[in-house]
Design an enzyme around this catalytic site. Structure first.
Site, PDB file in Angstrom:
ATOM      1  CE  LYS A 288     -11.084   2.278   2.927  1.00 17.92           C
ATOM      2  NZ  LYS A 288     -10.625   3.030   4.088  1.00 17.92           N
TER       3      LYS A 288
ATOM      4  CD  GLU B 232      -3.332   0.179   2.000  1.00 18.47           C
ATOM      5  OE1 GLU B 232      -4.178  -0.697   1.789  1.00 18.47           O
ATOM      6  OE2 GLU B 232      -3.290   0.831   3.055  1.00 18.47           O
TER       7      GLU B 232
ATOM      8  CG  HIS C  77       7.113 -29.735   1.252  1.00 21.56           C
ATOM      9  ND1 HIS C  77       7.823 -30.874   0.939  1.00 21.56           N
ATOM     10  CD2 HIS C  77       7.664 -29.246   2.394  1.00 21.56           C
ATOM     11  CE1 HIS C  77       8.746 -31.075   1.880  1.00 21.56           C
ATOM     12  NE2 HIS C  77       8.672 -30.106   2.761  1.00 21.56           N
TER      13      HIS C  77
HETATM   14  O1  PA5 Z   1      -3.357   1.579   5.991  1.00 22.83           O
HETATM   15  C1  PA5 Z   1      -4.413   2.104   5.748  1.00 22.83           C
HETATM   16  O2  PA5 Z   1      -4.583   3.337   5.777  1.00 22.83           O
HETATM   17  C2  PA5 Z   1      -5.636   1.259   5.423  1.00 22.83           C
HETATM   18  O3  PA5 Z   1      -5.304  -0.088   5.318  1.00 22.83           O
HETATM   19  C3  PA5 Z   1      -6.690   1.411   6.509  1.00 22.83           C
HETATM   20  O4  PA5 Z   1      -6.158   0.977   7.735  1.00 22.83           O
HETATM   21  C4  PA5 Z   1      -7.943   0.599   6.173  1.00 22.83           C
HETATM   22  O5  PA5 Z   1      -8.420   0.930   4.909  1.00 22.83           O
HETATM   23  C5  PA5 Z   1      -9.024   0.825   7.218  1.00 22.83           C
HETATM   24  O6  PA5 Z   1      -9.354   2.179   7.289  1.00 22.83           O
HETATM   25  P1  PA5 Z   1     -10.080   2.762   8.560  1.00 22.83           P
HETATM   26  O7  PA5 Z   1      -9.164   2.651   9.719  1.00 22.83           O
HETATM   27  O8  PA5 Z   1     -10.382   4.195   8.235  1.00 22.83           O
HETATM   28  O9  PA5 Z   1     -11.331   1.946   8.754  1.00 22.83           O
END
Ligand code: PA5
Length: 477
Positions: free
Chosen positions: A438, A295, A324
């Site tokens: 989202k 990410e 394996h």
């Molecule tokens: O790292 C990030 O920003 C994302 O993975 C968020 O943690 C994830 O999308 C969840 O978002 P939120 O904490 O707003 O529910």
């Protein structure tokens, strides 16, 4: 208590081991040092200017105090802790639990110091439904920790609404604040509004800290503290690693070296980064790593606004299980991967292999040896085999898996990610591509109003999504 440093061993990425075609030559190593050294000062300066707040989390005693105070309140009454969250709000919690509590923690009371822990980072109805069936008559001894920085993530919001409904129905509407703790932004967002309105006990996701960099805040610390993890030692490990990853000398800085090696191989057609722990306890840290790496580094544009489409692909493999399953590909398939093994020198528990049956004396060589010896021999054997095929390998060495070493590892990989982002010249801390998905979910779930991300109504957006994704029978066989 003796404390051991995590060691990052990188000789086996060098040309002297795997040859000039695939390994890093001495000249290339010099170039890497030159390219990465200025980034060390840059990141240290950014950090001093308060631009990277995650770097200060291990030093924030207010956070750990707030976490410990709240955990103490539930110590006696809570038998089940249920964490609702996704992505950065869940993966750190899962990783800490798997790493620092025993394999049978939830099942065996003798191996458990706190409540059973369940982390739900999905909305699979079968999984969640089955859990609700089990928990519904245990609600009086259950705490739900809903974690969402924004509060508008559909998965977490839905789970929250389900458990509110269930708690109201079974225990009564006035009991919600006895059974729900929210972890969210201090000032804004949907969950913040709910916290204020419903007067829920709460902890904060610190300002400027994104989900994937938040495990050392209340996001990860509360669940860990509840389940008997020594969070002071975890944070101490991170603080000690902070010193090492702030070292201005490239050769003394494990995060700078790690990122430089990863960046080097990415640019030489090895854009897959495999993390392979030879320790079951460390397996979920690899999921945490996969998220922070993917990410943070998978980006369409660089900081200059140019289209670059960069990003190494993180892959998780577990030793010995995946020997394996994957190693055939890893050795004889394309030489497009950099391997990082995680190795543990001392395990908390060890098991001796019994005698071989009389009819199979050929198994006698295993008899009387410990499983830890077998596991680490398999790691060395796999590494050797990969090196014979000129595949670059690193190893992160844990003397043992404890809160101190896990704190070091987490911080090492957080800062490695910052270094890698700087080498790629991208914004490490945003995730614009996740946002579209989202918003598309909101549209399909019939949210009303306009969607700013695509500049059309949610209604119209939903139609557009369906046109592209609904099944065209012509192509279905
Ligand atoms: O790292 C990030 O920003 C994302 O993975 C968020 O943690 C994830 O999308 C969840 O978002 P939120 O904490 O707003 O529910």
């Amino acid at each position: 208590m003796d404390k051991s440093k995590i060691g990052l061993y990188y000789k086996n990425v060098m040309s002297e081991i795997i040859g000039d075609e695939h390994g890093i030559t001495p000249n290339q190593w010099e170039d890497l040092a030159k390219q990465t050294s200025p980034i060390i000062s840059m990141l240290n300066n950014e950090r001093k200017e308060g631009k990277v707040p995650y770097r200060d989390l291990p030093f924030d005693t207010q956070i750990s105090q707030a976490v410990q105070d709240l955990a103490a309140k539930y110590e006696e009454s809570c038998e089940n802790l249920v964490i609702l969250g996704i992505g950065g709000s869940a993966l750190g919690n899962i990783a800490l639990q798997t790493a620092l509590n025993s394999y049978m923690y939830n099942i065996d009371e003798a191996q458990r110091e706190g409540p059973r822990l369940f982390v739900f980072d999905n909305v699979d109805p079968q999984q969640f439904g089955s859990f609700l069936d089990w928990i519904s008559d245990k609600l009086d001894k259950t705490i739900f920790n809903v974690i969402s920085k924004s509060g508008r993530t559909s998965e977490t919001a839905s789970q929250f609404m389900i458990i509110c409904d269930m708690l109201s129905e079974i225990l009564g509407p006035d009991t919600l604040r006895d059974h729900i703790i929210a972890t969210t932004d201090a000032k804004q967002g949907t969950l913040r509004t709910i916290v204020d309105e419903m007067k829920l006990p709460h902890l904060e996701v610190p300002d400027g800290v994104g989900g994937r960099f938040s495990v050392l805040s209340a996001v990860g610390l509360f669940g860990a503290a509840m389940c008997g993890v020594d969070i002071d030692l975890l944070l101490e490990g991170a603080r000690d690693m902070d010193q090492r990853v702030s070292e201005e000398d490239f050769l003394q800085n494990p995060a700078a070296i790690n990122a430089a090696i990863q960046h080097h191989f990415y640019n030489r057609n090895k854009n897959i980064s495999v993390m392979m722990p030879y320790s079951y306890a460390l397996k979920d840290l690899c999921d945490w790593y996969r998220q922070i790496w993917a990410e943070s580094l998978g980006k369409e544009v660089n900081l200059k606004g140019e289209k670059v489409y960069v990003g190494p692909t993180p892959v998780k493999a577990l030793g010995t299980t995946d020997q394996h399953s994957q190693v055939q590909l890893y050795r004889e398939g394309p030489n497009d991967k950099l391997f990082t093994f995680l190795q543990v020198n001392n395990f908390d528990k060890d098991v001796e292999i019994g005698p071989a049956p009389d009819c199979t004396p050929e198994l006698g060589f295993l008899a009387g040896k410990n499983l830890s010896v077998l596991l680490n021999s398999e790691k060395m054997a796999t590494e050797y085999a990969l090196l014979q095929s000129q595949r670059p390998c690193m190893t992160a060495h844990f003397d043992k898996v404890d809160a101190y070493s896990v704190g070091q590892f987490i911080y090492l990989y957080e800062v490695t990610t910052s270094f890698a982002g700087a080498l790629f010249g991208i914004n490490t801390y945003d995730q614009p591509a996740v946002e579209l998905g989202k918003e598309a979910t909101f549209a399909l779930m019939e949210k009303s109003g306009d969607c700013k991300a695509v500049e059309m109504s949610y209604d119209k957006f939903a139609q557009e999504i369906k046109e592209k994704t609904e099944i065209d029978e012509k192509y279905l066989i």
